[in-house]
Design an enzyme around this catalytic site. Structure first.
Site, mmCIF file in Angstrom:
data_model
loop_
_atom_site.group_PDB
_atom_site.id
_atom_site.type_symbol
_atom_site.label_atom_id
_atom_site.label_comp_id
_atom_site.label_asym_id
_atom_site.label_seq_id
_atom_site.Cartn_x
_atom_site.Cartn_y
_atom_site.Cartn_z
ATOM 1 N N GLU A 1 22.066 -17.935 5.365
ATOM 2 C CA GLU A 1 23.441 -17.633 4.983
ATOM 3 C C GLU A 1 24.456 -18.569 5.624
ATOM 4 O O GLU A 1 25.624 -18.593 5.225
ATOM 5 C CB GLU A 1 23.784 -16.186 5.377
ATOM 6 C CG GLU A 1 23.018 -15.119 4.608
ATOM 7 C CD GLU A 1 23.563 -14.892 3.213
ATOM 8 O OE1 GLU A 1 24.550 -15.559 2.840
ATOM 9 O OE2 GLU A 1 22.998 -14.053 2.491
ATOM 10 N N GLU B 1 0.820 -15.798 13.324
ATOM 11 C CA GLU B 1 1.666 -15.587 14.494
ATOM 12 C C GLU B 1 0.905 -15.772 15.804
ATOM 13 O O GLU B 1 1.505 -15.766 16.877
ATOM 14 C CB GLU B 1 2.315 -14.207 14.464
ATOM 15 C CG GLU B 1 1.386 -13.046 14.696
ATOM 16 C CD GLU B 1 2.142 -11.721 14.688
ATOM 17 O OE1 GLU B 1 1.914 -10.937 15.616
ATOM 18 O OE2 GLU B 1 2.946 -11.475 13.766
#
Length: 297
Positions: A81, A112
């Site tokens: 954003e 991960e």
């Protein structure tokens, strides 16, 4: 795993599988509200983190995000954003997500735990001295995120560590630790719930303060954007009109002269020439308030 607060049993979990739907939803909502409240004690830490990140960006360095799984998704949502909200170029805000783009379509746990992936992503992002890396892990012990944090710190970057459990390794190694103590999840270990809610709120607040410190927000308006579609052109014209005191026609004309850039358009609509607007913004380091105080003849 059993010692992690994010993996512990929540008081509302007992009998949840047999509870009426309204009761289940009530427990979930209560937990979400509590997760949001957990951000309040972290405000001083978030302020320090935002100031450091704004300083880094203001000096031409990067503000990177790093995470895996649900925490990585919260980081990615904030990261993506920044260009549209504050006009920050994407190459200044790289995202290090365990597993890369493929993991966005099908998340797997193995990525991960792979330190080689973390190192490769760090190299690809070009993180070094002067940069800031926002590392996010609900448990505070995700291997991918820890490798990014440790290696980036060794390379001279400042580490902001956001975790949802106290006493964790990520918080211990971070230069700027941010604890969001959300406690156990209603669904044990499902940190896309309370932990992610708190992370999303904290990241929203951190990045907005960064935007303000960089001069990309004025009176609550996004002023460092380039209007390049019909919706944004209309929004930008309203921003320019409101901040300059000019009418919509003058605002649109000013935007046409700046290629849709809001900050200089505000000054042009207020009476500046394009060159005077550019000079004023350069002198104010891109902050609109002091530029607007300039007397344009």
């Amino acid at each position: 795993m059993a010692n992690r607060r994010t993996e512990a049993s929540h008081p509302a979990a007992q009998g949840l599988h047999a509870a009426p739907a309204a009761v289940v939803l009530g427990h979930l909502l209560t937990a979400q509200v509590a997760a949001a409240a957990s951000v309040a004690p972290a405000l001083p830490a978030l302020e320090a983190a935002a100031e450091a990140a704004a300083q880094a960006l203001g000096q031409g360095h990067k503000m990177a995000y790093a995470g895996a799984g649900s925490s990585g998704l919260m980081a990615l949502a904030d990261c993506l954003e920044l260009a549209g909200t504050f006009g920050i170029p994407p190459d200044r805000t790289p995202m290090l997500f365990a597993g890369g783009a493929a993991a966005l379509l099908h998340m797997t746990g193995a990525v991960e735990d792979d330190p080689a992936l973390a190192l490769a992503d760090l190299d690809r992002a070009g993180i070094g001295a002067g940069d800031v890396v926002i590392c996010i892990s609900a448990s505070g012990g995700t291997p991918y995120t820890l490798v990014v944090a440790e290696t980036a710190r060794d390379r001279g970057a400042t580490i902001i560590g956001i975790a949802n459990a106290p006493g964790t390794r990520l918080l211990a190694l971070a230069d700027l630790p941010v604890l969001l103590d959300t406690g156990p999840e209603v669904i044990a270990g499902s940190t896309r719930m309370g932990a992610a809610t708190a992370q999303k709120i904290a990241l929203n607040m951190l990045s907005v303060l960064v935007g303000i410190r960089l001069g990309h927000v004025h009176d609550g308006y996004m002023v460092n954007v380039i209007a390049d579609n019909a919706k944004l052109i209309d929004r930008a014209a309203r921003i320019v009109a409101n901040l300059s005191g000019a009418g919509m026609d003058a605002a649109r004309d000013a935007l046409a002269q700046t290629g849709g850039a809001v900050k200089p358009a505000v000054l042009i609509a207020a009476g500046a020439t394009p060159s005077a607007a550019a000079k004023a913004l350069h002198a104010s380091h891109g902050h609109l308030a002091p530029a607007l105080a300039t007397k344009f003849s």
